[in-house]
Design an enzyme around this catalytic site. Sequence first.
Site, PDB file in Angstrom:
ATOM      1  N   ASP A 596      47.294  88.100  93.966  1.00  0.00           N
ATOM      2  CA  ASP A 596      46.602  87.045  94.710  1.00  0.00           C
ATOM      3  C   ASP A 596      45.955  86.040  93.762  1.00  0.00           C
ATOM      4  O   ASP A 596      45.954  84.826  94.019  1.00  0.00           O
ATOM      5  CB  ASP A 596      45.511  87.646  95.600  1.00  0.00           C
ATOM      6  CG  ASP A 596      46.048  88.180  96.908  1.00  0.00           C
ATOM      7  OD1 ASP A 596      47.275  88.126  97.119  1.00  0.00           O
ATOM      8  OD2 ASP A 596      45.246  88.659  97.726  1.00  0.00           O
ATOM      9  N   PHE A 597      45.388  86.549  92.681  1.00  0.00           N
ATOM     10  CA  PHE A 597      44.678  85.676  91.754  1.00  0.00           C
ATOM     11  C   PHE A 597      45.658  84.800  90.966  1.00  0.00           C
ATOM     12  O   PHE A 597      45.324  83.670  90.595  1.00  0.00           O
ATOM     13  CB  PHE A 597      43.811  86.500  90.819  1.00  0.00           C
ATOM     14  CG  PHE A 597      42.904  87.457  91.555  1.00  0.00           C
ATOM     15  CD1 PHE A 597      42.221  87.042  92.688  1.00  0.00           C
ATOM     16  CD2 PHE A 597      42.753  88.769  91.144  1.00  0.00           C
ATOM     17  CE1 PHE A 597      41.398  87.915  93.378  1.00  0.00           C
ATOM     18  CE2 PHE A 597      41.937  89.649  91.822  1.00  0.00           C
ATOM     19  CZ  PHE A 597      41.250  89.228  92.945  1.00  0.00           C
TER      20      PHE A 597
END
Length: 826
Positions: A596-597
């Site tokens: 996600d990051f």
Amino acid sequence: MPEPEGILAPYRVLDLTGELGPLCAKILADLGADVLKVEPPTGDPSRWRGPFPGDRPDPEQSLSWAAWNVNKRSVTLDLSLPAGRDGLRRRAREADFLIESFPPGELDRLGLGYPALAEENPRLIVTSITPFGQTGPYSTYRASDLELMAAAGCMSLTGEPDGPPLRVSLPQASAWAGVYAAAGSLLALHHRYLTGEGQHVDVAAQSCLLSALGHAPGFWDLNRTNAVRAGVFMTGRSITGARMRVMWPCRDGFLNFIIYGGEAGRRTNQALVRWMDESRMAPRFLLEKDWSRFDIATVSQQEIDRIEGAIGPFFLTLTKAEFFAEVVKRDMLGYPVATPREILEDPQLLARDFWVPMRRVDGTTSVNFPGAFAKFSGGRCTVHRPPPRVGEHNATLPEPRDASATTAPPRRRLLGSDPGPETASALAGIKVVEFAAYAAGPGITKYLADHGAMAVRVESSVRPDGFRTHYPPYRDNIPGPNRSGCFSLWNNDKWSVTLNLKAEGASEVAGALVRWADIVIENFTPGTMAKLGLDHERLRTLNPALIVLSTCNHGQTGPHARHPGFGSQLSSLAGFTHFTGESGGPPMFLYGPYIDFIAVAFGFVAVLAALDGRRRTGHGQYIDLSQYETGLQFLAPALLDAAVNGRDLMRCGNRDGDAVPHGVYPCRGTDRWCAVSVWDDAEWRRLVGALGGPGWATDPRWETAPGRRAGEAELDQRLAEWASRLDAEEVMSRFQAAGVHAAGVRTMAELFSDPQLVHRRVWRALEHPEIGRHHYKAPPFILSRAPGGPRRPAPCLGEHTRQVLTEILGMSAGEVRSLETRGVLQ
């Protein structure tokens, strides 16, 4: 119909990076910029970094170099000679960007630093990528991927609790630094449009890697507890301290499945029990369990152990393919731990035409390269040019062009925005509306807000963001929608509006916000926005100049597009956990939703590129960003190796194919470690000197890399014995003073006092009305003319609803009361 122009087609980039950060210029090249890779006459030394076709070292055949340098041209210049330096100056006079990764001060000594180049080209943007930044106590320290993963705290969160901290075996730090360098460069470009001036972008890889930690530092910040590594388990999801298994053995490998809470967790847990019952493997207590009352934030270890004890035997009956097929069919959370070869055959990627056939460097056979990181509705973002040979374009250098084509007069108005008075913020006047939850969408908006954009977050008290309700840390372990440090991390500097998008009349309010905005960020499951009456076509009708970014697990199209999921599990489908762990051991969990990051960073880049395209064309843009496909950018060397050599590179703990020794060594104290690596024989001799020249270290066997490789286990043991008598800081300081790569493995607590991070003001303390004073993370780069960073704490739920509706949308107090009465503003 002609192919659309690249989104950044007007711009020229000089790429002087080595092994650290070449992804930056590749991203700009993917977006259409003309990138000249400037190499020494003998070629970039990182061309010797494997893997290679057939494992035959050849600087023209490196698959890792090809992965980061596709789409570029190559020119050679000897910067040690006056003629080479003059050649670079000539090129810099008509360039828009210069990206470099030299040690701090080295280009200044050659007369090629930012001040000298800006004197001749004031509009030039120089982006410098270094391990720790241009200034500060560690700025001159040597660090490879291993030391950066240690210094950023990533390793302290990965591995078995009673074993050494681990890195991802496939290097990651360079890619993290590269994507954030691209973001910083494009922010500087936007600021140049407002002011007419270029600037220096200072990118620190250590700071970039902090993004991979997720909310782990928050446990120390709020409650003075250290998040620690837990092997195949996840921690930090319950205030009771319960840990949940993530990696499960199956018939042909491993699966990633987690007992979750919330609505998505409830559906998954119920579906799993039904599936087990169909196979007659569901015990009675699972069949009778009321999942609607299950609270992951307060669950006990005893209850988790009982549930997982029943699940494990069932998973052992399945193959990875069987598991995934049923997970998709039953709309459950969970993914297999995929290998590179399995990723190459993924039907979702094939359906989205992700792979790009490209001839190999030798000009013979074609190989599938990982494709673009996002799909844009207008403008090209693609892999379109094979990696160049050394100096391939020396004789065909592009002609100098009229630089005014990419320069605007100072302080001009960006279409659809009103910057107002001149400001230091790069995104002054830009307006963002966020329909998003968790990390992948809100993280993009956070970075926009960090740099001056006005960001309105649309959420609901009817179904709050899971980060508000299901994710510790909470101040004093007291849950509440305004008490989560995890939520705060991604939501500083935003305005919160509560709006029940399913209520009658909500669509009109949302539409008014869309008309006001420059950018919309959303990360719902594909199709959700359409059900709410906010599909892209309607948004474009409401605001033709609007930039919309949709981010989700698999993208908006393809057979798996509507399959729900979280990054903690998608990181396994994308191969990251396959590469994390000891050789021959199980895959290890990467703390938090790692992928996600990565998607946040690429989404930030995508929006900035779209803003620049809109400035030049007047057109809006729809961006389809698959988190899966962004993650694969970081694994490109292994994917190329699978495509060319037909094999799966494997996890190998902290070992490296080039450096030896290369590992973490226990130091004095409990769970204290220092990372050390040696990259050539000269560095080994410096290490021996730092050790004090003990007899074992002067053994002739260790004088060459092959000898050290043959006795690596013994060498590791000797170094461990030596280091165990010293503090980690002393080991790091002694080796760095001798010119040896070394870094202490930081805990989450130590990150807040790390001298280099303190120097760069990475942590910013702000006062929150319910949480109190706590820390927010600044961007991982520093813009010399437009520094960004958190200024206001994360909002309480619905804190700004009335203010936004009256002051921004111009509603009367009566209209707002009517909406409240009808339940629209929930």
